[in-house]
Design a protein around this motif. Structure first.
Motif, mmCIF file in Angstrom:
data_model
loop_
_atom_site.group_PDB
_atom_site.id
_atom_site.type_symbol
_atom_site.label_atom_id
_atom_site.label_comp_id
_atom_site.label_asym_id
_atom_site.label_seq_id
_atom_site.Cartn_x
_atom_site.Cartn_y
_atom_site.Cartn_z
ATOM 1 N N VAL A 1 0.842 -1.202 0.000
ATOM 2 C CA VAL A 1 0.000 0.000 0.000
ATOM 3 C C VAL A 1 0.879 1.255 0.000
ATOM 4 O O VAL A 1 0.667 2.173 -0.798
ATOM 5 N N PHE A 2 1.873 1.283 0.872
ATOM 6 C CA PHE A 2 2.777 2.433 0.906
ATOM 7 C C PHE A 2 3.484 2.596 -0.440
ATOM 8 O O PHE A 2 3.599 3.709 -0.965
ATOM 9 N N GLY A 3 3.968 1.487 -0.996
ATOM 10 C CA GLY A 3 4.663 1.536 -2.280
ATOM 11 C C GLY A 3 3.791 2.130 -3.375
ATOM 12 O O GLY A 3 4.243 2.959 -4.166
ATOM 13 N N TYR A 4 2.541 1.707 -3.414
ATOM 14 C CA TYR A 4 1.631 2.257 -4.420
ATOM 15 C C TYR A 4 1.436 3.753 -4.213
ATOM 16 O O TYR A 4 1.581 4.548 -5.148
ATOM 17 N N LEU A 5 1.093 4.140 -2.996
ATOM 18 C CA LEU A 5 0.813 5.549 -2.723
ATOM 19 C C LEU A 5 2.031 6.431 -3.013
ATOM 20 O O LEU A 5 1.917 7.483 -3.642
ATOM 21 N N PHE A 6 3.194 5.996 -2.571
ATOM 22 C CA PHE A 6 4.419 6.776 -2.760
ATOM 23 C C PHE A 6 4.820 6.819 -4.233
ATOM 24 O O PHE A 6 5.065 7.896 -4.785
ATOM 25 N N ASN A 7 4.882 5.660 -4.865
ATOM 26 C CA ASN A 7 5.367 5.612 -6.243
ATOM 27 C C ASN A 7 4.403 6.259 -7.228
ATOM 28 O O ASN A 7 4.838 6.941 -8.159
#
Length: 135
Positions: free
Chosen positions: A56-62
């Motif tokens: 989830v963090f990876g999606y939001l950040f990237n």
């Protein structure tokens, strides 16, 4: 070198740098979540939850900070494909390095990670740009 080419090169370097920073932050966050949840749950459960938090963090950040893509449900649901493929590729490479090339079990994961970073970047870019064009 024209300003447009220099600007494009600078933009690509900036994206790579943001991707790297996001990866470091993601690793730290996932590890912290794992350590915290390990006090409550069995380690496998804690790891699974931490891994999901990382996705989830990876999606939001990237999506927003690396590839400048609006968040969408389609992107959110497609993005875990990157992690799935990354895991499969990493597992295959890890086996190859350890079993066939006799690389140390301690060193092999670092080599695999180094190989997979650009692959993961390319997959993330592809998935996020694909979802951008499909709403």
């Amino acid at each position: 070198m024209s300003k447009a080419i220099a600007s494009d090169k600078g933009e690509r370097i900036g994206r790579w740098l943001r991707f790297f920073i996001g990866g470091v932050l993601n690793t730290g966050l996932s590890y912290a979540v794992y350590l915290l949840l390990r006090t409550i749950f069995a380690y496998q459960t804690a790891y699974a939850i931490a891994y999901i938090v990382g996705i989830v963090f990876g999606y939001l950040f990237n999506a927003r900070l690396v590839f400048n893509v609006e968040w969408s449900w389609k992107g959110f649901w497609a993005y875990p494909l990157v992690y799935f493929l990354q895991y499969i590729g990493s597992a295959v490479l890890l086996g190859l390095f350890i079993e066939r090339l006799a690389v140390s079990e301690v060193i092999a994961p670092m080599v695999v990670s180094a190989v997979m970073v650009p692959v993961t970047y390319a997959m993330s870019r592809w998935v996020l740009s694909w979802t951008r064009h499909r709403g």
